[in-house]
Design a protein around this motif. Structure first.
Motif, PDB file in Angstrom:
ATOM      1  N   GLU A  92      21.558   2.070  17.658  1.00 42.00           N
ATOM      2  CA  GLU A  92      21.701   2.448  16.253  1.00 42.00           C
ATOM      3  C   GLU A  92      20.371   2.914  15.677  1.00 42.00           C
ATOM      4  OE1 GLU A  92      22.860   0.504  11.894  1.00 42.00           O
ATOM      5  OE2 GLU A  92      22.753  -0.753  13.682  1.00 42.00           O
ATOM      6  N   LEU A  93      20.386   4.099  15.108  1.00 37.60           N
ATOM      7  CA  LEU A  93      19.249   4.612  14.356  1.00 37.60           C
ATOM      8  C   LEU A  93      19.638   4.507  12.889  1.00 37.60           C
ATOM      9  CD1 LEU A  93      16.451   5.914  14.508  1.00 37.60           C
ATOM     10  CD2 LEU A  93      17.562   8.142  14.566  1.00 37.60           C
ATOM     11  N   GLY A  94      19.036   3.539  12.188  1.00 37.41           N
ATOM     12  CA  GLY A  94      19.458   3.211  10.836  1.00 37.41           C
ATOM     13  C   GLY A  94      19.078   4.256   9.809  1.00 37.41           C
ATOM     14  N   ALA A  95      19.858   4.317   8.731  1.00 37.26           N
ATOM     15  CA  ALA A  95      19.581   5.250   7.638  1.00 37.26           C
ATOM     16  C   ALA A  95      18.265   4.941   6.943  1.00 37.26           C
ATOM     17  CB  ALA A  95      20.724   5.229   6.627  1.00 37.26           C
ATOM     18  N   ASP A  96      17.789   3.691   7.075  1.00 36.29           N
ATOM     19  CA  ASP A  96      16.528   3.330   6.418  1.00 36.29           C
ATOM     20  C   ASP A  96      15.319   3.976   7.092  1.00 36.29           C
ATOM     21  OD1 ASP A  96      17.087   1.789   8.613  1.00 36.29           O
ATOM     22  OD2 ASP A  96      16.287  -0.077   7.800  1.00 36.29           O
ATOM     23  N   ILE A  97      15.544   4.781   8.144  1.00 38.85           N
ATOM     24  CA  ILE A  97      14.443   5.556   8.725  1.00 38.85           C
ATOM     25  C   ILE A  97      13.841   6.471   7.667  1.00 38.85           C
ATOM     26  CG2 ILE A  97      15.876   7.499   9.507  1.00 38.85           C
ATOM     27  CD1 ILE A  97      13.085   5.986  11.617  1.00 38.85           C
ATOM     28  N   ALA A  98      14.655   6.850   6.668  1.00 33.80           N
ATOM     29  CA  ALA A  98      14.169   7.720   5.593  1.00 33.80           C
ATOM     30  C   ALA A  98      13.197   7.005   4.673  1.00 33.80           C
ATOM     31  CB  ALA A  98      15.353   8.257   4.777  1.00 33.80           C
ATOM     32  N   ALA A  99      13.035   5.692   4.845  1.00 28.38           N
ATOM     33  CA  ALA A  99      12.075   4.934   4.026  1.00 28.38           C
ATOM     34  C   ALA A  99      10.652   5.097   4.527  1.00 28.38           C
ATOM     35  CB  ALA A  99      12.463   3.454   4.012  1.00 28.38           C
ATOM     36  N   LEU A 100      10.453   5.906   5.572  1.00 27.87           N
ATOM     37  CA  LEU A 100       9.109   6.178   6.099  1.00 27.87           C
ATOM     38  C   LEU A 100       8.668   7.543   5.585  1.00 27.87           C
ATOM     39  CD1 LEU A 100       9.707   4.969   9.776  1.00 27.87           C
ATOM     40  CD2 LEU A 100       8.561   3.716   7.932  1.00 27.87           C
ATOM     41  N   PRO A 101       7.959   7.597   4.461  1.00 34.43           N
ATOM     42  CA  PRO A 101       7.707   8.877   3.789  1.00 34.43           C
ATOM     43  C   PRO A 101       6.783   9.825   4.529  1.00 34.43           C
ATOM     44  CG  PRO A 101       6.433   7.115   2.762  1.00 34.43           C
ATOM     45  CD  PRO A 101       7.342   6.463   3.746  1.00 34.43           C
ATOM     46  N   ALA A 102       5.938   9.309   5.447  1.00 39.70           N
ATOM     47  CA  ALA A 102       4.957  10.164   6.135  1.00 39.70           C
ATOM     48  C   ALA A 102       5.389  10.543   7.540  1.00 39.70           C
ATOM     49  CB  ALA A 102       3.593   9.462   6.181  1.00 39.70           C
ATOM     50  N   LEU A 103       6.590  10.146   7.954  1.00 39.35           N
ATOM     51  CA  LEU A 103       7.026  10.352   9.336  1.00 39.35           C
ATOM     52  C   LEU A 103       7.079  11.837   9.690  1.00 39.35           C
ATOM     53  CD1 LEU A 103       7.990   8.798  11.853  1.00 39.35           C
ATOM     54  CD2 LEU A 103      10.332   9.180  11.071  1.00 39.35           C
ATOM     55  N   LYS A 104       6.293  12.243  10.699  1.00 44.48           N
ATOM     56  CA  LYS A 104       6.244  13.631  11.158  1.00 44.48           C
ATOM     57  C   LYS A 104       6.821  13.788  12.569  1.00 44.48           C
ATOM     58  CE  LYS A 104       2.426  15.900  10.545  1.00 44.48           C
ATOM     59  NZ  LYS A 104       0.984  16.222  10.552  1.00 44.48           N
ATOM     60  N   SER A 105       6.701  12.734  13.382  1.00 41.19           N
ATOM     61  CA  SER A 105       7.125  12.827  14.778  1.00 41.19           C
ATOM     62  C   SER A 105       7.944  11.594  15.138  1.00 41.19           C
ATOM     63  CB  SER A 105       5.902  12.942  15.692  1.00 41.19           C
ATOM     64  OG  SER A 105       6.279  12.914  17.054  1.00 41.19           O
ATOM     65  N   LEU A 106       9.160  11.830  15.636  1.00 43.12           N
ATOM     66  CA  LEU A 106      10.059  10.740  16.020  1.00 43.12           C
ATOM     67  C   LEU A 106      10.581  11.003  17.423  1.00 43.12           C
ATOM     68  CD1 LEU A 106      11.795   8.219  15.300  1.00 43.12           C
ATOM     69  CD2 LEU A 106      13.519   9.815  14.417  1.00 43.12           C
ATOM     70  N   ASP A 107      10.411  10.035  18.309  1.00 40.74           N
ATOM     71  CA  ASP A 107      10.873  10.174  19.691  1.00 40.74           C
ATOM     72  C   ASP A 107      11.765   8.987  20.044  1.00 40.74           C
ATOM     73  OD1 ASP A 107      11.318  10.585  22.356  1.00 40.74           O
ATOM     74  OD2 ASP A 107       9.216  10.805  22.923  1.00 40.74           O
ATOM     75  N   VAL A 108      13.072   9.247  20.171  1.00 39.87           N
ATOM     76  CA  VAL A 108      14.022   8.211  20.588  1.00 39.87           C
ATOM     77  C   VAL A 108      14.833   8.728  21.785  1.00 39.87           C
ATOM     78  CG1 VAL A 108      14.201   6.927  18.435  1.00 39.87           C
ATOM     79  CG2 VAL A 108      15.569   8.992  18.736  1.00 39.87           C
ATOM     80  N   ALA A 109      14.174   9.465  22.652  1.00 44.56           N
ATOM     81  CA  ALA A 109      14.840  10.015  23.838  1.00 44.56           C
ATOM     82  C   ALA A 109      15.269   8.893  24.777  1.00 44.56           C
ATOM     83  CB  ALA A 109      13.896  10.975  24.560  1.00 44.56           C
ATOM     84  N   ASN A 110      16.315   9.179  25.553  1.00 46.46           N
ATOM     85  CA  ASN A 110      16.778   8.275  26.608  1.00 46.46           C
ATOM     86  C   ASN A 110      17.122   6.885  26.081  1.00 46.46           C
ATOM     87  OD1 ASN A 110      16.238  10.378  28.481  1.00 46.46           O
ATOM     88  ND2 ASN A 110      14.106   9.734  28.597  1.00 46.46           N
TER      89      ASN A 110
END
Length: 584
Positions: A206-224
């Protein structure tokens, strides 16, 4: 007995005598002594209060740090403990206390099943309102452990965190418990500066909707991972530019196709539209209409003329796409590089003028300053620049054992990599003694980055010649000279792909600044003022017909030809867009 114990650690004696600020202990060389000391760091280490950088990696005998490390080393800003056998309890005593100056902490490959209390691993580790234990921590590497969950205490312990690396664990949800409830969060929100979050090769369902609470997030890697869908809240991440969702069995096959094509912008647009993405032609027409409306509005309000002046003052760069290039350069990546230095970004830059005055000197100075600043003294990334005409393509980014890898370093004769490092180490010791300084300069500062590695990274040309040995040096064979006009640029990292792209963006901007400064000041090209080329673009006469530099896309592929990276992509160079006009 104390004298005997001290004699068993001549490295620490020398460090104390020479008042060193950097210390690297190769794990294989000290394993027996660590085991004899009960599997913990020697007490003599606590008598080095000036120490700013400490690394002990690849030591299977190291199970605990021992008490008092934090209190004894208050100036420590870099602590690298990769590939040891440390557990939460073994870390707890050493990290139990504040490390106010610590900026980089690497605990990867230790088999941790839970975080130590100092990093928020225990529910009651740090009461709300308490001073953070790591107020300056910027990079935390927890890859290659056995973590199943993360607690909200980390946000309180390290509020300034910018890079959190979690790949190769057993996490099942993200962000999961990483974000504290709103009532307990800091005034600016949890992790207000976190720009890189890597959690590939976990068990995330599960990738939660609260990921949007990280205002500076530029790079996200959830491969595999085990993701079946992506939350629409991802589209609410205002700065997200690079996302890797490959290797997940998504229900939405259209979305999965976008994921496999690394189309981050398309993915976000698709999620934003609720899974009803617009066609490419329609999106292009809508974007054109939007720009036309904005231009007309500015013209009506009288802002158009000012915008034209500002646009004319920008530097110009034109991108040549692979599809338009009759002979595009390709870099293949061997499978073995994944465990050594996995990330590489490359491009070709044409139309550089290094002939006048000290242009070449300023070019090299700019590269050095980038290594010091954005590359954090080569600890997060390394730049190599080559004369394109001296390169025999195709190229292979590979690994070789230290006693097999041969390179001709800048200004030196051909030598095996292991002998080069030994030679540099001896030079570093001599330099310390002669200058009576704690720190060393030049290549000697980067030797610790390869400690404990069985293989070294290298970039090899079609003739089998090593043209780059990151993060140490590139080759005399492809050395840039005054008559060099076309460059091959590479940036490598063991941290993330995004940092490679950010560094490359900045490198291209600096070269563009230098190039224009050289063209505009030919009559004064002998000036030694480096700031001319490094402190932003000079004023450009709008009437001049500025010729843009040409940036050619370079594909990085695996040995089967599958695309891994294309630079510059549509989203690249956006970080410098306020100073650079990109013609695509």
């Amino acid at each position: 007995m104390a004298a005997a114990a001290a004699a068993a650690w001549p490295e620490l004696e020398a460090a104390a005598r020479e008042r060193r600020r950097e210390l690297s202990l190769p794990g294989a060389a000290v394993a027996e002594r660590v085991a004899a000391g009960g599997g913990r760091l020697p007490a003599a280490l606590l008598a080095l209060p000036l120490l700013q950088s400490l690394e002990l990696s690849g030591c299977a005998a190291l199970r605990e740090l021992g008490p008092g490390l934090a209190a004894a080393l208050p100036a420590l800003h870099t602590l690298v403990l990769r590939g040891n056998a440390l557990g939460p309890a073994g870390l707890g005593a050493g990290l139990g206390g504040a490390l106010p100056a610590l900026r980089v902490l690497d605990l990867s490959g230790n088999g941790l099943e839970a975080l130590p209390a100092a990093l928020g691993g225990a529910a009651d580790a740090e009461p709300p309102g308490a001073a953070p234990a790591f107020p300056q921590l910027r990079s935390l590497n927890l890859s290659g452990n056995r973590l199943r969950e993360l607690g909200p205490g980390l946000a309180r312990a390290a509020p300034q965190l910018q890079a959190l690396l979690l790949s190769g664990n057993r996490l099942r949800a993200l962000p999961g418990g990483l974000l504290p409830p709103p009532a307990a969060a800091a005034p600016g929100g949890p992790f207000p500066l976190l720009s890189r979050l890597e959690a590939a090769d976990n068990e995330v369902e599960e990738l939660g909707a609260d990921i949007a609470a990280l205002p500076a997030l530029k790079s996200l890697d959830v491969a595999n991972n085990h993701l079946r869908e992506l939350p629409s809240a991802l589209a609410d991440c205002p700065r997200l530019k690079e996302a890797n969702f490959r290797g997940n069995q998504l229900k939405d096959k259209r979305l999965e196709k976008m994921v496999n094509g690394c189309q981050t912008k398309a993915i976000l647009d698709y999620l934003r539209a609720g899974g009803r993405g617009k066609g490419k032609a329609e999106s292009t027409r809508e974007e054109a209409r939007k720009k036309k409306r904005e231009k007309q509005q500015k013209k009506d309000s009288g802002d158009g003329e000012q915008d034209e002046v500002e646009e004319a003052s920008k530097l110009l760069v034109k991108v040549l796409h692979v599809s338009e290039n009759p002979a595009p350069l390709v870099v293949k990546v061997s499978p073995g590089i994944k465990d050594v230095r996995p990330f590489i970004v490359c491009c070709v830059l044409r139309g550089v003028n290094l002939k006048p005055g000290n242009a070449l000197k300023r070019f090299l100075s700019a590269q050095t300053k980038l290594h010091e600043d954005i590359c954090e003294k080569r600890t997060v990334a390394t730049i190599a620049t080559h004369d394109l005409q001296l390169i025999k393509a195709p190229l292979m980014y590979d690994v070789q054992p230290p006693d097999m890898l041969k390179v001709t370093p800048l200004g030196r004769k051909e030598i095996k990599a292991k002998d080069l490092l030994r030679q540099l180490q001896l030079e570093a010791e001599e330099q310390r003694k002669q200058k009576k300084r704690q720190n060393v300069s030049g290549l000697h500062r980067y030797l610790q980055l390869l400690d404990g590695k069985d293989n070294y990274p290298c970039l090899v040309d079609a003739e089998g010649i090593v043209i780059s040995f990151p993060p140490i040096t590139n080759s005399e064979k492809t050395k840039i000279r005054k008559d060099t006009r076309d460059l091959f640029l590479e940036v490598t990292s063991d941290t993330s792909l995004q940092i490679c792209k950010d560094v490359m963006d900045t490198l291209i901007l600096k070269i563009a600044e230098l190039n224009r400064s050289t063209l505009e000041n030919k009559e004064d090209s002998g000036s030694d003022n480096e700031s001319d080329a490094l402190c932003g673009p000079a004023a450009l006469n709008p009437s001049q017909n500025a010729q843009p530099m040409l940036v050619e896309q370079v594909r990085v592929v695996d040995t089967d030809g599958n695309l891994k990276v294309l630079y510059p992509s549509k989203t690249d160079l956006s970080t410098v867009s306020s100073l650079l006009t990109v013609i695509r």
